[in-house]
Design a protein around this motif. Structure first.
Motif, PDB file in Angstrom:
ATOM      1  N   PHE A  55     -10.758  -9.262 -11.103  1.00 31.52           N
ATOM      2  CA  PHE A  55     -12.308  -9.508 -11.416  1.00 31.52           C
ATOM      3  C   PHE A  55     -11.432 -11.131 -10.545  1.00 31.52           C
ATOM      4  O   PHE A  55     -12.444 -11.795 -10.374  1.00 31.52           O
ATOM      5  N   LEU A  56     -11.383 -10.259  -9.346  1.00 28.40           N
ATOM      6  CA  LEU A  56     -10.474 -11.714  -8.125  1.00 28.40           C
ATOM      7  C   LEU A  56     -11.348 -10.720  -6.755  1.00 28.40           C
ATOM      8  O   LEU A  56     -11.553  -9.426  -7.101  1.00 28.40           O
ATOM      9  N   ALA A  57     -11.578 -11.680  -5.834  1.00 26.87           N
ATOM     10  CA  ALA A  57     -12.196 -10.554  -5.382  1.00 26.87           C
ATOM     11  C   ALA A  57     -11.234  -9.799  -4.196  1.00 26.87           C
ATOM     12  O   ALA A  57     -10.036 -10.255  -3.775  1.00 26.87           O
ATOM     13  N   TRP A  58     -11.128  -8.865  -3.693  1.00 24.62           N
ATOM     14  CA  TRP A  58     -10.166  -8.167  -2.600  1.00 24.62           C
ATOM     15  C   TRP A  58     -10.532  -7.933  -1.214  1.00 24.62           C
ATOM     16  O   TRP A  58      -9.106  -7.546  -0.914  1.00 24.62           O
ATOM     17  N   THR A  59     -11.800  -8.460  -0.848  1.00 25.45           N
ATOM     18  CA  THR A  59     -12.133  -8.488   0.628  1.00 25.45           C
ATOM     19  C   THR A  59     -13.180  -9.365   0.708  1.00 25.45           C
ATOM     20  O   THR A  59     -13.851  -9.302  -0.269  1.00 25.45           O
ATOM     21  N   TRP A  60     -12.880 -10.178   1.668  1.00 29.58           N
ATOM     22  CA  TRP A  60     -14.216 -10.653   1.661  1.00 29.58           C
ATOM     23  C   TRP A  60     -15.241 -10.590   2.865  1.00 29.58           C
ATOM     24  O   TRP A  60     -16.661 -10.602   2.865  1.00 29.58           O
ATOM     25  N   THR A  61     -15.500  -8.609   3.078  1.00 26.88           N
ATOM     26  CA  THR A  61     -16.849  -8.142   3.268  1.00 26.88           C
ATOM     27  C   THR A  61     -17.616  -7.152   2.676  1.00 26.88           C
ATOM     28  O   THR A  61     -16.481  -6.610   1.980  1.00 26.88           O
ATOM     29  N   PHE A  83     -17.026  -2.557   2.758  1.00 23.76           N
ATOM     30  CA  PHE A  83     -16.120  -1.591   2.804  1.00 23.76           C
ATOM     31  C   PHE A  83     -17.632  -1.218   1.390  1.00 23.76           C
ATOM     32  O   PHE A  83     -17.639  -2.064   0.828  1.00 23.76           O
ATOM     33  N   PRO A  84     -16.893   0.239   0.737  1.00 21.32           N
ATOM     34  CA  PRO A  84     -17.809   0.766  -0.048  1.00 21.32           C
ATOM     35  C   PRO A  84     -17.831  -0.133  -1.551  1.00 21.32           C
ATOM     36  O   PRO A  84     -16.375   0.156  -2.257  1.00 21.32           O
ATOM     37  N   GLY A  85     -18.932  -0.075  -2.133  1.00 21.25           N
ATOM     38  CA  GLY A  85     -18.317  -0.697  -3.447  1.00 21.25           C
ATOM     39  C   GLY A  85     -18.342  -2.310  -3.681  1.00 21.25           C
ATOM     40  O   GLY A  85     -18.649  -2.691  -5.267  1.00 21.25           O
ATOM     41  N   ASP A  86     -18.255  -2.819  -2.755  1.00 23.34           N
ATOM     42  CA  ASP A  86     -18.545  -4.054  -2.336  1.00 23.34           C
ATOM     43  C   ASP A  86     -17.533  -5.075  -3.390  1.00 23.34           C
ATOM     44  O   ASP A  86     -17.937  -5.443  -4.753  1.00 23.34           O
ATOM     45  N   LEU A  87     -16.227  -4.947  -2.754  1.00 20.73           N
ATOM     46  CA  LEU A  87     -15.088  -5.921  -3.887  1.00 20.73           C
ATOM     47  C   LEU A  87     -15.145  -7.332  -3.770  1.00 20.73           C
ATOM     48  O   LEU A  87     -13.962  -7.926  -2.861  1.00 20.73           O
ATOM     49  N   THR A  88     -16.018  -8.063  -3.247  1.00 23.16           N
ATOM     50  CA  THR A  88     -15.981  -9.435  -2.512  1.00 23.16           C
ATOM     51  C   THR A  88     -16.587 -10.482  -3.400  1.00 23.16           C
ATOM     52  O   THR A  88     -16.742 -11.420  -2.892  1.00 23.16           O
ATOM     53  N   VAL A  89     -16.781  -9.650  -5.127  1.00 22.14           N
ATOM     54  CA  VAL A  89     -17.603 -10.670  -6.125  1.00 22.14           C
ATOM     55  C   VAL A  89     -16.138 -10.269  -7.347  1.00 22.14           C
ATOM     56  O   VAL A  89     -15.765 -10.116  -7.344  1.00 22.14           O
ATOM     57  N   THR A  90     -15.941 -12.162  -7.542  1.00 20.06           N
ATOM     58  CA  THR A  90     -14.930 -13.458  -8.409  1.00 20.06           C
ATOM     59  C   THR A  90     -15.526 -13.088  -9.567  1.00 20.06           C
ATOM     60  O   THR A  90     -17.107 -13.600  -9.733  1.00 20.06           O
ATOM     61  N   GLY A  91     -15.298 -12.610 -10.641  1.00 18.18           N
ATOM     62  CA  GLY A  91     -15.512 -12.524 -11.742  1.00 18.18           C
ATOM     63  C   GLY A  91     -16.356 -11.108 -12.525  1.00 18.18           C
ATOM     64  O   GLY A  91     -16.729 -11.193 -13.475  1.00 18.18           O
ATOM     65  N   TYR A  92     -16.818 -10.278 -11.613  1.00 18.95           N
ATOM     66  CA  TYR A  92     -17.238  -9.284 -11.192  1.00 18.95           C
ATOM     67  C   TYR A  92     -16.705  -7.474 -11.411  1.00 18.95           C
ATOM     68  O   TYR A  92     -17.223  -7.726  -9.980  1.00 18.95           O
ATOM     69  N   PRO A  93     -15.837  -6.705 -11.644  1.00 21.88           N
ATOM     70  CA  PRO A  93     -15.181  -6.093 -10.842  1.00 21.88           C
ATOM     71  C   PRO A  93     -16.456  -4.623 -10.019  1.00 21.88           C
ATOM     72  O   PRO A  93     -17.648  -4.605 -10.910  1.00 21.88           O
ATOM     73  N   ILE A 122      -8.859  -0.260   2.391  1.00 21.63           N
ATOM     74  CA  ILE A 122      -9.067  -1.502   3.252  1.00 21.63           C
ATOM     75  C   ILE A 122      -8.761  -1.921   4.512  1.00 21.63           C
ATOM     76  O   ILE A 122      -9.750  -2.010   5.138  1.00 21.63           O
ATOM     77  N   ALA A 123      -8.108  -1.784   4.527  1.00 21.72           N
ATOM     78  CA  ALA A 123      -7.020  -2.415   6.190  1.00 21.72           C
ATOM     79  C   ALA A 123      -7.035  -1.279   7.161  1.00 21.72           C
ATOM     80  O   ALA A 123      -7.451  -1.421   8.183  1.00 21.72           O
ATOM     81  N   VAL A 124      -7.324  -0.103   6.614  1.00 20.09           N
ATOM     82  CA  VAL A 124      -7.579   0.628   7.450  1.00 20.09           C
ATOM     83  C   VAL A 124      -8.759   1.029   8.173  1.00 20.09           C
ATOM     84  O   VAL A 124      -9.224   0.937   9.858  1.00 20.09           O
ATOM     85  N   LYS A 125      -9.891   0.588   6.997  1.00 15.65           N
ATOM     86  CA  LYS A 125     -11.472   0.595   7.297  1.00 15.65           C
ATOM     87  C   LYS A 125     -12.118  -0.669   8.277  1.00 15.65           C
ATOM     88  O   LYS A 125     -12.396  -0.249   8.819  1.00 15.65           O
ATOM     89  N   LEU A 126     -11.515  -1.823   7.656  1.00 17.58           N
ATOM     90  CA  LEU A 126     -12.103  -2.874   8.403  1.00 17.58           C
ATOM     91  C   LEU A 126     -11.062  -3.031   9.173  1.00 17.58           C
ATOM     92  O   LEU A 126     -11.419  -4.329   9.843  1.00 17.58           O
ATOM     93  N   GLY A 127      -9.813  -2.272   9.244  1.00 18.54           N
ATOM     94  CA  GLY A 127      -9.294  -3.538  10.638  1.00 18.54           C
ATOM     95  C   GLY A 127      -8.049  -4.268  10.785  1.00 18.54           C
ATOM     96  O   GLY A 127      -7.869  -4.737  11.534  1.00 18.54           O
ATOM     97  N   LEU A 146      -4.735  -5.464   7.652  1.00 24.12           N
ATOM     98  CA  LEU A 146      -4.773  -6.818   6.222  1.00 24.12           C
ATOM     99  C   LEU A 146      -5.122  -7.559   6.058  1.00 24.12           C
ATOM    100  O   LEU A 146      -5.064  -8.709   5.251  1.00 24.12           O
ATOM    101  N   ALA A 147      -5.802  -8.421   7.380  1.00 23.70           N
ATOM    102  CA  ALA A 147      -6.080  -9.448   7.147  1.00 23.70           C
ATOM    103  C   ALA A 147      -7.739  -9.581   5.879  1.00 23.70           C
ATOM    104  O   ALA A 147      -8.052 -10.862   6.327  1.00 23.70           O
ATOM    105  N   ASN A 148      -8.383  -8.337   6.129  1.00 21.37           N
ATOM    106  CA  ASN A 148      -9.286  -8.268   5.505  1.00 21.37           C
ATOM    107  C   ASN A 148      -9.004  -8.494   4.245  1.00 21.37           C
ATOM    108  O   ASN A 148      -9.850  -8.053   3.434  1.00 21.37           O
ATOM    109  N   LEU A 149      -7.979  -8.427   3.318  1.00 23.81           N
ATOM    110  CA  LEU A 149      -7.719  -9.104   2.139  1.00 23.81           C
ATOM    111  C   LEU A 149      -6.942 -10.058   1.582  1.00 23.81           C
ATOM    112  O   LEU A 149      -7.094 -10.924   2.349  1.00 23.81           O
TER     113      LEU A 149
END
Length: 598
Positions: A45-51, A54-64, A121-126, A128-131
């Motif tokens: 339920f937390l954001a895993w990346t800020w952009t 990455f497929p699936g949109d893991l940027t939303v907090t509170g909504y997996p 995420i780290a490989v595709k977005l370049g 660990l800073a993207n986490l």
């Protein structure tokens, strides 16, 4: 004194609990696994990346979303089986084969899915800073869950003295004999069967609907470990007992679930995968008659599919057909099945007196001869019948009772596209093939086939006409393949020789058909259907790995033959053949008179 020694030595030893892979008290390990599973669940339920790149949109907090849903599911299942291990009323039904092995496998699946996501995420977005912090929390929590699960004792006795950590870890995956379950009311058993097939439909649909390769890889990881965990818990055997008790209900539930599939699809492109899976699975089930029941190794079986497809293409009104006639579909089906039957008898009659490798070589040659012949019937190298390598294109869509399968139609408020229409038609053919297979398997002929497969010499000695029955199996399998080929010709629009190679990156072909039968389980109904589904779905979803598909396919087969040679769905005979020695165990303990002081 002698009598006392005898009693002491003959007494049964005190049972000892198996040593865990990691030395933790069982209660602490269970508590740690529960806490880790809850933390992993909360991390989704937390954001895993800020952009959102990455497929699936893991940027939303509170909504997996995306792969977070898979981690959430794995963590929830881990927690459920941890709680079941505490003996909670009602949940004990889930663990007839053991309570700690499933926890370890679900924790391992959740860990693999979560860490794969973090690394992707780290490989595709370049980097660990993207986490985002949620990604780190998920990785740490899933690692904690796995570490605690490794501290649980094994459910299998006999490994407590083994100092090898790896061997004890592997032993944790082995399932003991499930405990007998208390009898349930008939209506409850039927509801469990219906729920199992409904869950299977949901899992299968979720896999087909995944768009990105990253999502599908995570799905495969969780499903693979989850299916192993369910088997380790003994639920598959318990469900098998219910399905064998309610066979008619099981068959009905299976085909109702299959019928509902196109109504769950909003994209007809996904329905096309389902249609081709049904074609592949139906042909594999026909091959199962030849290989699974009669024990005849046929490496050119895809040629019979080609005979049916070419026959239907020639008589279905294609502008490129050299015959120039258009028969109704039922007549085209009969022509395709009849042509395959004739080829099956013509090829089988002179070759079925061969055995083993020799028969395999001859059938392999027949498959290649068929493909080359179709390529040479181009008007240059031979008579102009099949247009050579160009094949027969522009095969018209079917029109059944005024219902054009090439046009969208609305049924039950859902618009079904072209591939959904052909899916429902192919499902009808699958029902026919399954019925033929079941009736054959349970008949005198089916028992004779099994006798020939197990020991042909003994079968002949008992008065079985082995040659006639093997020819019957060969002809029946060819007929079923030809019938499926008539539908394939209309689905693909074009029939070409390249579609019927022995090995091709995209199934169906002879190698993949045989692998589907072996992977799923020879001699069973559901085995080839499941094997064909996996072998078609995985390459269709992992197109970016096309250069390595055959390599990965070979590795998967090696692992399967090493750890589950009887296939994913195996009958009792195969399980005994591959896992029972047939010898009595050596006596254990202090026996004889030497220890008694004599």
């Amino acid at each position: 004194m002698t009598t006392t020694t005898t009693k002491k030595n003959s007494a049964a030893p005190e049972p000892r609990r198996s040593r865990p892979v990691i030395g933790l008290p069982a209660s602490a390990a269970s508590l740690g696994a529960a806490i880790g599973a809850v933390a992993t669940f909360a991390s989704t339920f937390l954001a895993w990346t800020w952009t959102a790149e990455f497929p699936g949109d893991l940027t939303v907090t509170g909504y997996p979303g995306g792969l977070q849903l898979l981690t959430l599911t794995g963590a929830l299942l881990t927690l459920v089986f941890v709680v079941a291990g505490y003996g909670v009323r009602g949940l004990g039904w889930l663990t007839p084969g053991g309570k700690n092995g499933p926890v370890l496998l679900f924790a391992l699946g959740t860990f693999a899915t979560t860490w794969y996501t973090v690394i992707a995420i780290a490989v595709k977005l370049g980097g660990l800073a993207n986490l985002e912090p949620g990604g780190y929390v998920a990785a740490a929590a899933s690692l904690l869950t796995l570490a605690a699960a490794l501290g649980l004792p094994s459910d299998v006795a006999g490994d407590h003295d083994n100092p090898n950590v790896w061997q004890r870890f592997v032993q944790s995956f082995k399932a003991p004999t499930p405990k007998e379950a208390s009898a349930l009311p008939g209506w409850a058993e039927i509801l469990i069967i219906a729920a199992a097939f409904g869950l299977g439909l949901f899992v299968f649909t979720y896999g087909i609907d995944t768009e990105a390769a990253e999502l599908f890889i995570g799905y495969i990881l969780l499903v693979a470990f989850g299916a192993t965990a369910i088997s380790r818990a003994g639920l598959n055997r318990r469900l098998a007992g219910l399905t064998s008790k309610h066979k008619n209900v099981t068959v009905t539930a299976a085909f109702v679930s299959a019928f509902a599939f196109p109504f769950t699809q909003s994209n007809d492109a996904y329905a096309s995968i389902g249609t081709n899976i049904l074609i592949f699975a139906t042909v594999a089930l026909g091959l199962n008659v030849v290989v699974g029941l009669a024990g005849l190794l046929d490496l050119g079986y895809v040629a019979f599919l080609g005979v049916g497809a070419y026959t239907a293409a020639l008589v279905s009104g294609s502008p490129s057909s050299t015959i120039g006639i258009q028969l109704p579909f039922w007549a085209a089906v009969l022509c395709g099945a009849g042509a395959s039957l004739i080829f099956g008898v013509v090829i089988g009659a002179p070759t079925l007196r061969l055995h083993g490798d020799y028969l395999a070589i001859v059938t392999l040659g027949f498959g290649e001869i068929f493909r080359i012949t179709m390529q040479n019937l181009d008007g240059s190298s031979g008579p102009d019948v099949t247009n050579g390598s160009n094949g027969i294109p522009n095969i018209p869509d079917l029109d059944l009772f005024g219902f054009n399968l090439g046009e969208p139609h609305t049924i039950l408020g859902v618009e079904l596209g072209r591939f959904s229409n052909y899916y429902l038609l192919m499902l009808l053919f699958t029902i026919i093939v399954v019925t033929v297979f079941r009736r054959s398997d349970q008949s005198r002929i089916g028992r004779a086939w099994v006798a020939i497969r197990e020991d042909e010499t003994a079968a002949r000695a008992m008065g079985i006409n082995a040659f006639r029955l093997k020819l019957l199996a060969f002809a029946l399998g060819a007929t079923l393949a030809g019938m499926a080929g008539t539908v394939q010709a209309h689905v693909t629009f074009t029939v070409t020789p390249a579609q019927y190679k022995f090995v091709e990156a995209v199934p169906p072909n002879s190698a993949f058909l045989l692998a589907a039968v072996i992977l799923g389980g020879m001699g069973t109904v559901s085995g080839p259907l499941i094997g064909a589904s996996l072998l078609y779905l995985i390459p269709a979803k992992l197109q970016f790995m096309s250069d390595y598909q055959l390599l990965l396919f070979g590795i998967a087969l090696i692992l399967l033959m090493r750890f589950r040679p009887e296939g994913l769905i195996a009958d009792r005979r195969k399980q005994l053949e591959f896992h029972e020695t047939g010898q009595l165990d050596a006596p254990k303990g202090d026996i004889g008179l030497s220890k008694a002081g004599v």
